[in-house]
Write an enzyme that holds these catalytic residues in place. Structure first.
Site, PDB file in Angstrom:
ATOM      1  N   ASP A  42      41.861  39.703  39.593  1.00 15.31           N
ATOM      2  CA  ASP A  42      40.429  39.556  39.834  1.00 15.31           C
ATOM      3  C   ASP A  42      39.953  40.735  40.677  1.00 15.31           C
ATOM      4  OD1 ASP A  42      38.127  37.233  39.879  1.00 15.31           O
ATOM      5  OD2 ASP A  42      38.071  38.466  41.692  1.00 15.31           O
ATOM      6  N   HIS A  55      24.565  47.392  37.099  1.00 18.46           N
ATOM      7  CA  HIS A  55      25.502  46.985  36.048  1.00 18.46           C
ATOM      8  C   HIS A  55      26.235  48.151  35.384  1.00 18.46           C
ATOM      9  CE1 HIS A  55      24.807  42.699  36.231  1.00 18.46           C
ATOM     10  NE2 HIS A  55      23.542  42.986  36.481  1.00 18.46           N
ATOM     11  N   GLU A  86      35.036  39.478  35.702  1.00 15.90           N
ATOM     12  CA  GLU A  86      35.864  40.521  36.326  1.00 15.90           C
ATOM     13  C   GLU A  86      37.320  40.096  36.432  1.00 15.90           C
ATOM     14  OE1 GLU A  86      34.255  38.069  39.787  1.00 15.90           O
ATOM     15  OE2 GLU A  86      33.585  38.644  37.810  1.00 15.90           O
TER      16      GLU A  86
END
Length: 170
Positions: A42, A55, A86
């Site tokens: 992660d 973004h 993610e």
């Protein structure tokens, strides 16, 4: 259709391909007792990164992480996938805990050393990693839950680190 199994942004396998591969890995390991590991990755503080830099920067970080994962887990039998958002998962076949730990440490070094291309070169990327070895009789679901729980332990212990499954916990 190979295209249907790839994540559009990262060009990694997508969640459906991951789920199917994990199921196959459990079936093979059940029949052959060959060990394998699941690595759950992660990206740390990803929402903040997206909110702060936009973004396009977030997409650049996701692509960079995908490239780093593929470089660190290059074997044909290993599967690197974007799990969602993610989060990434790697099915590492025919590996013992010692080799798995060495591979994961190589990943952590590579992530810490990576740099994004301009205009995002100032971004520093870290990740929290949880990992678990498959246990005989275990389902894909319980293996994923153990690797995920380990990843949350890494996050809750300060991020930018690896947490290994807890022995005896299912």
């Amino acid at each position: 259709d190979l295209e249907a199994e790839l994540d559009a942004l990262t060009k990694l396998h997508n969640r459906a391909a991951f789920d199917r591969t994990l199921e196959q890995a459990v079936q093979i390991a059940t029949g052959t007792a060959s060990p394998f590991a699941l690595v759950f990755v992660d990206i740390d503080h990803f929402k903040k990164l997206n909110d702060t830099f936009g973004h396009p920067a977030g997409d650049a970080v996701l692509s960079k992480m995908a490239d780093t994962l593929v470089r660190c887990f290059p074997r044909r039998d290993d599967l690197v996938a974007r799990y969602g958002g993610e989060e990434f998962c790697v099915v590492v076949r025919d590996v013992d805990a010692v080799s798995r730990d060495r591979l994961v440490e190589r990943l952590m070094r590579a992530v810490r050393e990576q740099r994004c291309a301009p205009p995002h070169e100032k971004l520093t990327i870290t990740c929290s990693v949880g990992t678990a070895m498959w246990r005989p009789g275990e389902t894909p679901k319980t293996l994923l839950e153990r690797a995920d729980a380990a990843m949350y332990r890494a996050k809750n212990s300060g991020r930018d680190q690896v947490a290994v499954e807890r022995v005896g916990v299912v």
